[in-house]
Design a protein around this motif. Structure first.
Motif, PDB file in Angstrom:
ATOM      1  N   VAL A   1      41.292  34.282  34.099  1.00  0.00           N
ATOM      2  CA  VAL A   1      42.899  34.090  33.124  1.00  0.00           C
ATOM      3  C   VAL A   1      43.725  34.593  34.646  1.00  0.00           C
ATOM      4  O   VAL A   1      44.863  33.884  35.133  1.00  0.00           O
ATOM      5  CB  VAL A   1      43.516  33.907  31.956  1.00  0.00           C
ATOM      6  CG1 VAL A   1      45.191  33.519  31.935  1.00  0.00           C
ATOM      7  CG2 VAL A   1      42.387  33.027  30.883  1.00  0.00           C
ATOM      8  N   GLY A   2      43.909  36.047  34.607  1.00  0.00           N
ATOM      9  CA  GLY A   2      44.426  36.686  35.445  1.00  0.00           C
ATOM     10  C   GLY A   2      44.665  36.244  36.874  1.00  0.00           C
ATOM     11  O   GLY A   2      44.930  36.648  37.550  1.00  0.00           O
ATOM     12  N   LEU A   3      42.908  36.449  37.407  1.00  0.00           N
ATOM     13  CA  LEU A   3      42.643  36.159  38.848  1.00  0.00           C
ATOM     14  C   LEU A   3      42.708  34.500  39.254  1.00  0.00           C
ATOM     15  O   LEU A   3      43.861  34.984  39.951  1.00  0.00           O
ATOM     16  CB  LEU A   3      41.251  36.030  38.426  1.00  0.00           C
ATOM     17  CG  LEU A   3      40.642  35.764  40.187  1.00  0.00           C
ATOM     18  CD1 LEU A   3      41.389  36.316  41.884  1.00  0.00           C
ATOM     19  CD2 LEU A   3      38.755  35.160  40.152  1.00  0.00           C
ATOM     20  N   VAL A   4      43.069  33.688  38.035  1.00  0.00           N
ATOM     21  CA  VAL A   4      44.160  32.552  38.619  1.00  0.00           C
ATOM     22  C   VAL A   4      44.857  32.639  38.757  1.00  0.00           C
ATOM     23  O   VAL A   4      45.436  31.940  39.623  1.00  0.00           O
ATOM     24  CB  VAL A   4      43.214  31.378  37.598  1.00  0.00           C
ATOM     25  CG1 VAL A   4      44.272  29.852  37.440  1.00  0.00           C
ATOM     26  CG2 VAL A   4      41.619  30.860  37.654  1.00  0.00           C
ATOM     27  N   ARG A   5      46.358  32.788  37.569  1.00  0.00           N
ATOM     28  CA  ARG A   5      47.333  33.442  37.188  1.00  0.00           C
ATOM     29  C   ARG A   5      47.751  34.075  38.907  1.00  0.00           C
ATOM     30  O   ARG A   5      48.395  33.712  39.131  1.00  0.00           O
ATOM     31  CB  ARG A   5      48.342  33.825  36.713  1.00  0.00           C
ATOM     32  CG  ARG A   5      47.727  33.318  35.358  1.00  0.00           C
ATOM     33  CD  ARG A   5      48.158  34.334  34.291  1.00  0.00           C
ATOM     34  NE  ARG A   5      49.535  34.941  34.127  1.00  0.00           N
ATOM     35  CZ  ARG A   5      50.036  36.168  33.669  1.00  0.00           C
ATOM     36  NH1 ARG A   5      48.668  37.064  33.573  1.00  0.00           N
ATOM     37  NH2 ARG A   5      50.432  36.541  33.941  1.00  0.00           N
TER      38      ARG A   5
ATOM     39  N   LEU B   1      46.237  34.015  41.653  1.00  0.00           N
ATOM     40  CA  LEU B   1      46.019  33.432  43.176  1.00  0.00           C
ATOM     41  C   LEU B   1      46.842  32.169  43.226  1.00  0.00           C
ATOM     42  O   LEU B   1      47.588  32.100  44.470  1.00  0.00           O
ATOM     43  CB  LEU B   1      44.850  32.668  42.624  1.00  0.00           C
ATOM     44  CG  LEU B   1      43.671  33.449  42.881  1.00  0.00           C
ATOM     45  CD1 LEU B   1      41.862  33.006  42.906  1.00  0.00           C
ATOM     46  CD2 LEU B   1      43.425  33.774  44.879  1.00  0.00           C
ATOM     47  N   MET B   2      47.034  32.090  41.820  1.00  0.00           N
ATOM     48  CA  MET B   2      48.282  30.681  41.875  1.00  0.00           C
ATOM     49  C   MET B   2      49.490  31.457  42.269  1.00  0.00           C
ATOM     50  O   MET B   2      50.455  30.567  43.430  1.00  0.00           O
ATOM     51  CB  MET B   2      48.043  30.133  40.739  1.00  0.00           C
ATOM     52  CG  MET B   2      47.474  29.417  40.331  1.00  0.00           C
ATOM     53  SD  MET B   2      47.608  28.583  37.955  1.00  0.00           S
ATOM     54  CE  MET B   2      48.561  27.388  38.828  1.00  0.00           C
ATOM     55  N   LEU B   3      50.306  32.712  41.620  1.00  0.00           N
ATOM     56  CA  LEU B   3      51.543  33.429  41.760  1.00  0.00           C
ATOM     57  C   LEU B   3      50.931  33.344  43.671  1.00  0.00           C
ATOM     58  O   LEU B   3      52.676  34.078  44.281  1.00  0.00           O
ATOM     59  CB  LEU B   3      52.366  33.747  40.972  1.00  0.00           C
ATOM     60  CG  LEU B   3      51.693  33.816  39.718  1.00  0.00           C
ATOM     61  CD1 LEU B   3      52.318  35.420  38.649  1.00  0.00           C
ATOM     62  CD2 LEU B   3      53.181  33.356  39.832  1.00  0.00           C
ATOM     63  N   SER B   4      50.240  33.795  43.827  1.00  0.00           N
ATOM     64  CA  SER B   4      50.361  34.649  45.291  1.00  0.00           C
ATOM     65  C   SER B   4      50.644  33.276  46.489  1.00  0.00           C
ATOM     66  O   SER B   4      50.552  33.094  48.105  1.00  0.00           O
ATOM     67  CB  SER B   4      49.959  35.371  46.211  1.00  0.00           C
ATOM     68  OG  SER B   4      47.925  34.821  45.572  1.00  0.00           O
ATOM     69  N   GLY B   5      50.173  32.046  45.939  1.00  0.00           N
ATOM     70  CA  GLY B   5      50.296  30.683  46.522  1.00  0.00           C
ATOM     71  C   GLY B   5      48.526  30.308  46.948  1.00  0.00           C
ATOM     72  O   GLY B   5      48.377  29.132  47.996  1.00  0.00           O
ATOM     73  N   ASN B   6      48.246  30.671  46.357  1.00  0.00           N
ATOM     74  CA  ASN B   6      46.709  30.525  46.585  1.00  0.00           C
ATOM     75  C   ASN B   6      45.741  29.250  45.857  1.00  0.00           C
ATOM     76  O   ASN B   6      44.869  29.758  45.026  1.00  0.00           O
ATOM     77  CB  ASN B   6      45.513  31.790  46.986  1.00  0.00           C
ATOM     78  CG  ASN B   6      45.742  32.456  48.416  1.00  0.00           C
ATOM     79  OD1 ASN B   6      45.641  31.661  49.369  1.00  0.00           O
ATOM     80  ND2 ASN B   6      45.872  33.623  47.755  1.00  0.00           N
TER      81      ASN B   6
ATOM     82  N   ALA C   1      53.993  43.411  38.406  1.00  0.00           N
ATOM     83  CA  ALA C   1      54.714  44.439  39.884  1.00  0.00           C
ATOM     84  C   ALA C   1      54.802  43.364  41.196  1.00  0.00           C
ATOM     85  O   ALA C   1      55.351  43.965  41.748  1.00  0.00           O
ATOM     86  CB  ALA C   1      54.540  45.026  40.096  1.00  0.00           C
ATOM     87  N   HIS C   2      54.216  42.660  40.918  1.00  0.00           N
ATOM     88  CA  HIS C   2      54.698  41.781  41.495  1.00  0.00           C
ATOM     89  C   HIS C   2      53.282  42.137  43.389  1.00  0.00           C
ATOM     90  O   HIS C   2      53.710  41.748  44.896  1.00  0.00           O
ATOM     91  CB  HIS C   2      56.246  40.388  42.156  1.00  0.00           C
ATOM     92  CG  HIS C   2      56.712  40.817  41.252  1.00  0.00           C
ATOM     93  ND1 HIS C   2      56.353  38.945  41.021  1.00  0.00           N
ATOM     94  CD2 HIS C   2      57.615  40.771  40.518  1.00  0.00           C
ATOM     95  CE1 HIS C   2      57.246  38.963  40.018  1.00  0.00           C
ATOM     96  NE2 HIS C   2      58.456  39.732  39.645  1.00  0.00           N
ATOM     97  N   GLU C   3      52.173  42.542  43.177  1.00  0.00           N
ATOM     98  CA  GLU C   3      51.968  43.143  43.982  1.00  0.00           C
ATOM     99  C   GLU C   3      50.517  42.423  43.798  1.00  0.00           C
ATOM    100  O   GLU C   3      48.895  42.825  43.395  1.00  0.00           O
ATOM    101  CB  GLU C   3      51.489  44.552  44.002  1.00  0.00           C
ATOM    102  CG  GLU C   3      52.535  45.367  43.474  1.00  0.00           C
ATOM    103  CD  GLU C   3      52.495  47.144  43.819  1.00  0.00           C
ATOM    104  OE1 GLU C   3      51.057  46.737  42.959  1.00  0.00           O
ATOM    105  OE2 GLU C   3      53.305  47.497  43.627  1.00  0.00           O
ATOM    106  N   TYR C   4      50.691  40.982  44.363  1.00  0.00           N
ATOM    107  CA  TYR C   4      49.529  39.652  44.033  1.00  0.00           C
ATOM    108  C   TYR C   4      47.805  40.273  44.543  1.00  0.00           C
ATOM    109  O   TYR C   4      46.938  40.068  44.174  1.00  0.00           O
ATOM    110  CB  TYR C   4      49.905  38.582  44.713  1.00  0.00           C
ATOM    111  CG  TYR C   4      50.770  38.107  43.543  1.00  0.00           C
ATOM    112  CD1 TYR C   4      51.442  38.186  42.350  1.00  0.00           C
ATOM    113  CD2 TYR C   4      52.098  37.726  44.079  1.00  0.00           C
ATOM    114  CE1 TYR C   4      52.670  37.781  42.069  1.00  0.00           C
ATOM    115  CE2 TYR C   4      53.534  37.344  43.668  1.00  0.00           C
ATOM    116  CZ  TYR C   4      53.903  37.484  42.554  1.00  0.00           C
ATOM    117  OH  TYR C   4      55.053  37.391  41.873  1.00  0.00           O
TER     118      TYR C   4
END
Length: 72
Positions: free
Chosen positions: A34-38, A40-45, A9-12
């Motif tokens: 995996v979820g945490l890394v993804r 973080l990456m998608l949120s720009g971190n 839902a893009h609620e990073y």
């Protein structure tokens, strides 16, 4: 997993929080890491995602290698 739903839902920030909780509960949770890394990456971190993998690599080398291969 609720973290995955938040990620889709893009609620990073919510996803990051949920995956951190999952990793805290089970430090060897592949799905949690995996979820945490993804998230973080998608949120720009990306720097935090990289740092998480570096810290994890010191503790769980095989798990880190698997995560990196899944994200490639």
């Amino acid at each position: 997993m609720l973290g995955e739903q938040a990620l889709q839902a893009h609620e990073y920030e919510r996803a990051i929080s949920m995956f951190r909780e999952a990793v805290y509960s089970d430090s060897k949770s592949l799905q949690g890491h995996v979820g945490l890394v993804r998230s973080l990456m998608l949120s720009g971190n990306e720097s935090l995602a990289t740092k998480h993998l570096q810290v994890l690599g010191k503790q769980e080398k095989e798990l880190t290698s698997l995560i990196k291969s899944l994200l490639s």
